[in-house]
Design an enzyme around this catalytic site. Structure first.
Site, PDB file in Angstrom:
ATOM      1  N   ARG A   1       0.841  -1.200   0.000  1.00 30.22           N
ATOM      2  CA  ARG A   1       0.000   0.000   0.000  1.00 30.22           C
ATOM      3  C   ARG A   1       0.873   1.245   0.000  1.00 30.22           C
ATOM      4  O   ARG A   1       1.570   1.519   0.975  1.00 30.22           O
ATOM      5  CB  ARG A   1      -0.906   0.006   1.221  1.00 30.22           C
TER       6      ARG A   1
ATOM      7  N   ASP B   1       1.534   5.379  -0.084  1.00 36.37           N
ATOM      8  CA  ASP B   1       0.899   6.554   0.508  1.00 36.37           C
ATOM      9  C   ASP B   1       0.571   7.603  -0.540  1.00 36.37           C
ATOM     10  O   ASP B   1       1.001   7.502  -1.696  1.00 36.37           O
ATOM     11  CB  ASP B   1       1.831   7.179   1.551  1.00 36.37           C
TER      12      ASP B   1
ATOM     13  N   ARG C   1      11.223   6.230   3.434  1.00 32.35           N
ATOM     14  CA  ARG C   1      11.281   7.688   3.470  1.00 32.35           C
ATOM     15  C   ARG C   1      12.098   8.185   4.664  1.00 32.35           C
ATOM     16  O   ARG C   1      12.826   9.186   4.568  1.00 32.35           O
ATOM     17  CB  ARG C   1       9.874   8.280   3.485  1.00 32.35           C
TER      18      ARG C   1
END
Length: 245
Positions: free
Chosen positions: A50, A52, A198
């Site tokens: 999934r 973002d 990230r």
């Protein structure tokens, strides 16, 4: 029932992320609505990872089941027709066995984080990479990256909203490469924590700016505390590029 596996690319800037949400358009919604328009069947897609809001993909994978039997080229072309004008494309459609699962069958996911490292701001590439104007020392970043490779408690690089049962993950590869003004951070693992890539990218940027050194990265990893890590890099630089089965 036929199980189909599709490989997708999409521009994440247009979406609230992969997963359906009430606050905006998701990639999942676009794909599932296209499947229904093509087949007349309401399905739920299962995805490898999934992504973002703002995160891109060039090799995302999902699967779904249909009663309707057709050839895979028709599936690809029909979905692309009904997906328009959204920035999502079905690159490949395949028929697979019922034991295939886009997420559970995956043995490795590959993410690439792109940093445009130049004095001039982005014009054409806005939303497609992280612009960093200060010159980055990619040799230092690469050395620091190797500290993070292997099986560790990655609590320092785990977002507060992470729902994983354990912060322990095995990072198979983490590399830093410069191609002219583009700095590419490539991370490979079977699975990642929420915002892990990230957070790794944001930390390595500190090293590249000489604000941190590799020892600081090691101390942050050992701390097992998100507050001791570097900043979370913005979503627009992140790409899911490949899922290995």
């Amino acid at each position: 029932m036929i199980r189909y596996k599709i490989t997708l690319e999409y521009h994440g800037r247009a979406f609230v992320g992969w997963q359906r949400q009430v606050n905006g358009l998701s990639v999942q919604q676009v794909v599932e609505e296209a499947i229904e328009k093509f087949s007349g069947e309401t399905v739920v897609t299962h995805v490898a990872g999934r992504t973002d809001a703002g995160v891109h993909a060039t090799g995302q994978v999902c699967h779904f089941d249909l009663v309707k039997e057709t050839d895979v080229d028709t599936v690809r072309d029909a979905l692309n027709f009904h997906i328009k004008p959204h920035p999502v494309s079905v690159i490949v459609a395949e028929s697979v066995g019922k034991d295939f699962h886009a997420r559970l069958s995956a043995t490795q996911k590959v993410y690439v984080y792109k940093i445009t490292n130049r004095r001039a701001p982005l014009a054409v590439g806005q939303g497609l990479s992280w612009w960093v104007s200060q010159e980055l020392d990619t040799d230092a970043m690469s050395a620091a990256a190797q500290i993070l490779v292997g099986r560790h408690d990655f609590s320092t690089f785990r977002a507060a909203g992470c729902q994983a049962n354990s912060p322990i993950r095995t990072l198979d590869h983490l590399t830093v490469e410069r191609k002219e003004n583009l700095v590419l951070i490539c991370a490979c693992a079977r699975s990642f924590l929420y915002h892990q890539v990230r957070n790794l990218a944001g930390t390595l940027k500190l090293v590249g700016e000489t604000k941190w050194n590799p020892n600081d990265v090691e101390k942050a990893l050992i701390a097992k505390n998100r507050a001791e890590g570097g900043p979370t890099a913005p979503p627009e630089g992140l790409y899911l590029t490949k899922v290995v089965y």
